[in-house]
Design an enzyme around this catalytic site. Structure first.
Site, short mmCIF file in Angstrom:
data_model
loop_
_atom_site.label_atom_id
_atom_site.label_comp_id
_atom_site.label_asym_id
_atom_site.label_seq_id
_atom_site.Cartn_x
_atom_site.Cartn_y
_atom_site.Cartn_z
N CYS A 43 71.59 24.53 80.07
CA CYS A 43 71.15 23.04 79.79
C CYS A 43 70.83 22.97 78.19
O CYS A 43 70.33 22.00 77.95
CB CYS A 43 70.09 22.94 80.56
SG CYS A 43 70.34 22.81 82.31
N HIS B 164 68.93 13.46 82.81
CA HIS B 164 69.43 14.71 82.29
C HIS B 164 70.82 15.06 82.59
O HIS B 164 71.18 15.87 83.58
CB HIS B 164 68.54 15.95 82.98
CG HIS B 164 68.63 17.43 82.64
ND1 HIS B 164 69.09 17.50 81.17
CD2 HIS B 164 68.70 18.54 82.92
CE1 HIS B 164 69.36 18.86 81.17
NE2 HIS B 164 68.98 19.42 82.24
#
Lengths: 400, 482
Positions: free
Chosen positions: A88, A345
């Site tokens: 991420c 996200h």
């Protein structure tokens, strides 16, 4: 310690799409949109770009491997383009690579772009982790998910500091409620609704003790940054943002495999934070950092980060949360954009999106969520989960 | 002197009151009211014949080295694999050597005693010094049938040898008949049965009687010489008929476990033997009978060494630890009897790389990690560079077993997003006594029972089923110490 790149590189243009469940947009749509905003913002021409880095994480979004999709989408003129992937934190990796290219003199102007189309994978939440960690881990690890692995940081933290589930969850609820408030002020955020602490406390459990509102939005989106050497920056704009630090720390495996880690903090955040403060010359972060965007994939991650970045003392984050220290009007606002929680996200876009918010705030362009005269902003982008991860930290400032 | 040197058993934690089944299926077959009494042991979703055999074997090896010495035989009518030996999976889980003999025994209900006789013959002949026999069954009765009520899940393990014999093998007598009471083809899931009354009278009634009478005559004994007689009849009425024919008195008859476990198939005679040994005194004679395509009769005499055998869970211990299994629909799912909307996370089973399993050696099968010779730190899986930050030496590793170590919970969660056959998926980090950390699934527990710091042990389980490619993956899970 190496000298680092403090004040060597400036950000002269940025772009970011609205994040969300963008059912009717393709990865190409998002790449072009973020890129065109950044290009216009920088006031340069596409042919001025000497090198580019492309961040994506899950392949299922249809852009495949390699950097070819970025180059062919933007019709980049046969320049070096590279795909980077580091869980991420992939987005910040693209920015770091672009900064290093400029700082080294290999490029005059470099591009970093991150894009993710999570809503083309068919999953609520992130796609399965099985293949992310390799074949042998699939046959030995539990069927882990992100909420499950981050939830364990909460059980370990609560146990260490003697918080009841109720006390712990209330502190986490304040974090999420604050982020929803900030997101409600941000037109590009995925989730723009206010949510009360009571609602958050009562939400269905995703992975004990984390409930629905402890988990961030799962979104589509793209973000983009254009950098040049700091000495050239004023040629392009009057208010460039200068890179003070770009650090990354990757776990050695101690937390996951050795009994010396108790699960109540993130070692790599501590390490990357110390390295970034040193590179940027920050000696008292609680006094010097004006604002920060952190990787609140889950509310507990944000809580741990307050302590791991040495802003709240160990075990004292709950007290700072309760007094509103990190709220938009507090001493050091955290996640003024709404954070991963509310801004959303899309994995590989997130790190760049965090820098985008710091960039807007430093330039005084953050509208309703503008922080009063910020000087230094920090971004903390996490890849993996507390027991096994990497942390990418950037510090940016308005002055040389 | 050859005979049993140790014993162990396993009964799953879940017990289902048979009324739960009857309440759902009695409308269809009211005649099952007669068998809808008591409770049956139900394997968890991650248990099968192999995992239960491993648990019984570990129980049997309490206080001894985990590895079996010369070989292991596994008897069952519910072997997960037709090709890929099932016994070697059990033997590997115990981290046994590879220069041993392993084999599967199947095909009839008496396969448990057939395996036992084969092992005893090998011990008596001197070709093996120590062998383990496991009998384990996890049979599924067809919904609506009497077997759905009577079948229960469980396993027994016996260690056989010539040293420290606790029950001497004194002799046997066998008969074999192609008496087609129950039958099932390779490709079939459920068995077919001929009429009950015929099986009871001509099968159990006459064939067990013939084996018992043959043994008594061969060794010039009378039934009164035995303290316990093991008659593996699942039905009480049938059992009483056989006992009466043999002449066994009530106090000699070993309980058939029907009220609390059920008909555990090939494991039933051996589980009843384990239960008998738990109560036995030196000098007691035990007659073990089996049934299925004939009958084996075996005769044991308990020795004074039984007093020296350490305590273990056995039948008694496992019976004392139970959890109500209340939901028939969940039972159908656990036994793969109805399709379930598992969602995208449950659908996706990437192929297993058999090469990787082979490279892992005993890491996956026996939970063997490494210990650094330089600093003594246990670690998992097989690190090349020591994970201890104070050491980090390369190439100093020696094998180190985690499966026999206790641990404690460092962190945990109950994950509703992860796919699980029994959500939430409970997993977390375990620190092992002596060192080493693993992130593991938890099983046989509820989320609210798990606390940071609580002690756990590990249990061999079926981790996943890849039915599309004909593979079951096995691994170890944490179970709170009960």
């Amino acid at each position: 310690m190496p000298k680092g790149i403090k004040d060597e590189v400036a950000i002269i243009g940025m772009g970011c799409t609205k994040f969300g469940e963008l059912w009717n947009k393709t990865a190409e749509d998002l790449i072009v949109e973020a890129f065109m905003e950044a290009l216009t913002d920088a006031g340069i021409d596409k042919k001025d770009i000497n090198a580019a880095w492309f961040a994506t994480e899950f392949d299922a979004e249809n852009v495949g491997k390699s950097a070819v999709r970025l180059a062919t989408t933007l019709k980049l003129p046969y320049i070096p383009v590279t795909r980077v992937e580091n869980f991420c934190a992939s987005g910040t990796e693209a920015v770091r690579a672009a900064c290093y290219a400029v700082a080294s003199g290999a490029a005059d102007i470099a591009l970093a772009l991150g894009c993710e189309k999570l809503k083309d994978t068919g999953y609520g939440g992130l796609p399965d982790f099985g293949q992310l960690l390799g074949t042998d881990n699939r046959i030995i690890l539990p069927n882990i998910t992100a909420p499950g692995m981050f939830a364990q940081a909460a059980t370990a933290y609560f146990a260490k500091y003697g918080l009841s589930a109720e006390e712990g969850k209330r502190a986490l609820a304040h974090i999420s409620s604050k982020s929803h408030h900030n997101g409600s002020l941000n037109p590009k955020a995925h989730l723009r609704n206010e949510v009360s602490e009571e609602t958050i406390m009562k939400a269905p459990i995703i992975a004990w003790p984390l409930g629905l509102y402890d988990c961030c939005g799962v979104s589509d989106g793209a973000a983009c940054a254009i950098v040049c050497r700091a000495s050239e920056a004023k040629k392009y704009r009057k208010d460039p943002v200068y890179v003070k630090a770009a650090q990354i720390s990757v776990t050695s495996g101690r937390e996951f495999f050795h009994t010396s880690w108790d699960g109540s903090y993130v070692e790599t955040t501590v390490r990357a934070g110390m390295a970034a403060y040193k590179e940027a010359g920050v000696t008292n972060p609680r006094e010097e950092i004006s604002m920060f965007e952190v990787h609140d994939c889950f509310s507990i991650t944000e809580l741990l980060t307050y302590e791991d970045l040495q802003i709240s003392p160990r075990g004292k984050a709950v007290a700072d949360i309760e007094r509103g220290f990190y709220d938009l009007g507090g001493k050091i606002p955290c996640n003024p954009s709404g954070g991963l929680k509310s801004f959303g996200h899309p994995i590989a876009a997130t790190g760049i999106r965090m820098i985008y918010e710091m960039y807007l705030q430093l330039q005084g362009r953050a509208d309703k969520r503008q922080i009063n005269d910020p000087k230094l902003g920090l971004t903390m982008n996490l890849g993996g989960f507390p027991a096994m991860n990497l942390i990418s930290i950037s510090i940016v400032g308005k002055d040389l | 002197m050859a005979g049993v040197t140790s014993f162990g058993a396993y009964i799953p934690w879940y017990r289902m009151n048979r009324k739960v089944i009857f309440d759902q299926m009695g409308w269809f077959n009211g005649a099952t009211a007669g068998v809808a009494r008591g409770e049956k042991a139900v394997a968890n979703y991650d248990e099968d014949t192999i995992s239960m055999a491993v648990a019984a074997a570990i129980d049997c090896l309490t206080g001894k080295s985990r590895a079996v010495a010369d070989g292991l035989y596994l008897a069952s009518l519910s072997l997960p694999f037709v090709q890929r030996q099932n016994a070697i999976i059990v033997s590997d889980a115990l981290n046994s050597r590879s220069d041993i003999r392993t084999g599967d025994y199947t095909g009839s209900l008496k396969a448990g005693t057939t395996a036992l006789l084969a092992a005893l013959d090998a011990i008596l002949s001197g070709s093996s010094k120590s062998l383990m026999v496991c009998a384990s069954d996890c049979r599924v009765g067809k919904p609506g049938s009497a077997q759905e009520h009577t079948f229960g899940d469980g396993a027994a393990a016996l260690l056989l040898g010539k040293e420290d014999v606790i029950a001497e093998f004194k002799g046997s007598y066998s008969v074999s008949y192609d008496f087609i009471d129950y039958r099932r083809l390779t490709e079939e899931r459920f068995l077919h049965a001929w009429e009950d009354r015929w099986i009871r009278e001509e099968g159990y009634g006459k064939i067990i009687f013939e084996a018992a009478r043959g043994l008594l005559k061969k060794y010039n004994l009378s039934i009164g010489d035995f303290s316990k007689v093991i008659i593996p009849c699942p039905m009480a009425v049938w059992l009483r008929g056989v006992a009466k024919a043999i002449g066994a008195k009530d106090e000699q008859i070993q309980d058939n476990l029907q009220a609390v476990v059920g008909d555990t198939g090939t494991a039933l005679s051996l589980m009843m033997l384990v239960a008998a040994l738990e109560e036995a005194k030196p000098g007691d004679k035990i007659l073990v009978l089996s049934y299925g395509s004939g009958s084996d009769a075996l005769y044991f005499e308990v020795t004074s060494a039984i007093a020296k055998l350490g305590s273990r869970k056995g039948i008694r211990g496992h019976l004392s630890q139970r959890n109500d299994f209340k939901t028939y629909g969940k039972y159908l799912v656990f036994r793969d009897l109805i399709p379930l909307e598992v969602g995208i996370r449950g659908e996706q089973i990437p192929p297993t790389a058999m090469t990787v399993l082979w490279q892992q050696e005993r890491s996956v099968s026996a939970l063997v990690g490494v210990r650094c010779r330089a600093c003594g730190t246990p670690q998992y899986p097989k690190h090349k560079v020591c994970v201890n930050p104070e050491c980090e030496k390369t190439g100093q590793m020696e094998p180190y077993s985690f499966s026999d170590k206790a641990g404690r919970v460092v962190s945990f969660t109950g994950d509703n997003l992860a796919f699980s056959w029994d959500p939430p998926s409970v997993y977390g980090a375990i620190d092992f006594q002596g060192g080493g950390r693993l992130f593991m699934d938890f099983t046989d527990c509820t989320l609210d029972a798990v606390k940071v710091g609580m002690p756990v042990e590990v249990s061999f389980r079926r981790k996943y089923a890849d039915r599309q490619r004909g593979h079951y993956g096995y691994y170890w899970k944490a179970v709170p110490k009960k």
